[in-house]
Design a protein around this motif. Structure first.
Motif, PDB file in Angstrom:
ATOM      1  N   PRO A 163     -21.684 -12.927 -23.893  1.00 15.36           N
ATOM      2  CA  PRO A 163     -21.525 -13.930 -24.960  1.00 15.36           C
ATOM      3  C   PRO A 163     -22.644 -14.948 -24.925  1.00 15.36           C
ATOM      4  N   CYS A 164     -22.855 -15.631 -26.043  1.00 17.49           N
ATOM      5  CA  CYS A 164     -23.890 -16.657 -26.068  1.00 17.49           C
ATOM      6  C   CYS A 164     -23.330 -17.962 -26.617  1.00 17.49           C
ATOM      7  N   VAL A 165     -23.883 -19.049 -26.105  1.00 15.93           N
ATOM      8  CA  VAL A 165     -23.570 -20.390 -26.567  1.00 15.93           C
ATOM      9  C   VAL A 165     -24.818 -20.940 -27.252  1.00 15.93           C
ATOM     10  N   VAL A 166     -24.668 -21.460 -28.443  1.00 19.07           N
ATOM     11  CA  VAL A 166     -25.792 -22.086 -29.135  1.00 19.07           C
ATOM     12  C   VAL A 166     -25.773 -23.577 -28.840  1.00 19.07           C
ATOM     13  N   ALA A 167     -26.847 -24.061 -28.237  1.00 21.97           N
ATOM     14  CA  ALA A 167     -26.982 -25.483 -27.915  1.00 21.97           C
ATOM     15  C   ALA A 167     -27.913 -26.124 -28.941  1.00 21.97           C
TER      16      ALA A 167
ATOM     17  N   VAL B  17     -17.000 -20.356 -21.923  1.00 22.28           N
ATOM     18  CA  VAL B  17     -17.454 -19.055 -22.413  1.00 22.28           C
ATOM     19  C   VAL B  17     -17.773 -18.110 -21.252  1.00 22.28           C
ATOM     20  N   ALA B  18     -18.390 -18.639 -20.205  1.00 20.12           N
ATOM     21  CA  ALA B  18     -18.761 -17.808 -19.056  1.00 20.12           C
ATOM     22  C   ALA B  18     -17.550 -17.227 -18.346  1.00 20.12           C
ATOM     23  N   ALA B  19     -16.413 -17.907 -18.469  1.00 22.05           N
ATOM     24  CA  ALA B  19     -15.190 -17.424 -17.824  1.00 22.05           C
ATOM     25  C   ALA B  19     -14.510 -16.334 -18.643  1.00 22.05           C
TER      26      ALA B  19
ATOM     27  N   ASP C 108     -23.291 -14.302 -16.973  1.00 24.38           N
ATOM     28  CA  ASP C 108     -21.957 -14.465 -17.536  1.00 24.38           C
ATOM     29  C   ASP C 108     -22.019 -14.975 -18.965  1.00 24.38           C
ATOM     30  N   ALA C 109     -23.140 -15.606 -19.317  1.00 23.64           N
ATOM     31  CA  ALA C 109     -23.344 -16.112 -20.677  1.00 23.64           C
ATOM     32  C   ALA C 109     -24.814 -16.454 -20.833  1.00 23.64           C
TER      33      ALA C 109
END
Length: 215
Positions: free
Chosen positions: A64-68, A118-120, A6-7
């Motif tokens: 989508p991607c999340v930058v941590a 983001v995953a949603a 999902d992400a």
């Protein structure tokens, strides 16, 4: 959900991005140069070309991607601002800091909330290549589209193994590339976003239980 993500979370550090600027001499097993800890948002900006390529790669799969940002006490606010700005400009869905190493679970709450949100959201997962494509074509697709290679060079051994695996009926297996993690390329010394290099493939091995081949 199911077999598709999902992400995707990309974890970065200020020091790693500075290293990808190519300004610093970093050798495995030796202490980091002291100057890499000094405030230098320009070096971070130059190194962000590596992060931008990783974001581009994730988006290629339709998720989508999340930058941590794995934040440390040696990081400077100006450097964190650069990462946040360039990551969002490159197409990251969100950027969040993580301080789990210092604060435990509380240090990861902002990141967790960003990932959940983001995953949603919308996504449309797609494979990089047709699963029934020939082994060599799949390797070449990864090398050129994910790594930025201009060409792939197969040794006689690798070509013979590819032919053998195809005859055994393993040609439809996905590919899991085995290479250095220190560069987008095969060469640890090539920092940032190298382009046009020739990726050498010297061996291909089967992981039949796991269900993939790894060059």
């Amino acid at each position: 959900s199911g077999l598709t993500p999902d992400a995707v979370v990309l974890v970065v550090t200020v020091r790693a991005l500075k290293a990808h600027s190519g300004r610093f001499e970093i050798k495995p097993g030796r202490p980091l140069p002291e100057e890499i800890l000094a405030e230098d948002p320009q070096a971070v900006a130059e190194g962000c070309v590596n992060l931008e390529k990783h974001i581009e790669n994730v988006r290629t799969f339709g998720v989508p991607c999340v930058v941590a940002i794995n934040r440390f006490n040696t990081d400077h606010p100006s450097e964190l601002d650069v990462i946040r700005e360039q990551a969002l400009d490159a197409g990251a869905a969100a950027v969040a800091e993580s301080e789990v190493w210092a604060k435990g679970g509380a240090g990861g709450e902002a990141l967790a909330e960003a990932v959940v949100q983001v995953a949603a959201g919308p996504k449309e997962f797609r494979f990089l290549y047709p699963l029934d494509a020939p082994i060599e074509e799949k390797i070449r697709t990864i090398a050129t589209r994910m790594y930025g290679a201009g060409d792939v060079e197969f040794t006689k051994k690798a070509r013979k193994l590819i032919e053998q695996f195809t005859e055994l009926g393993w040609g439809n297996l996905p590919i899991c590339m085995a290479k250095t993690h220190l560069s987008l390329s095969h060469d640890p010394s090539l920092k940032g976003r190298p382009k046009g290099f020739t990726l050498p493939v010297r061996d291909v091995r089967p992981a039949i239980g796991a269900g993939f081949l790894y060059p």
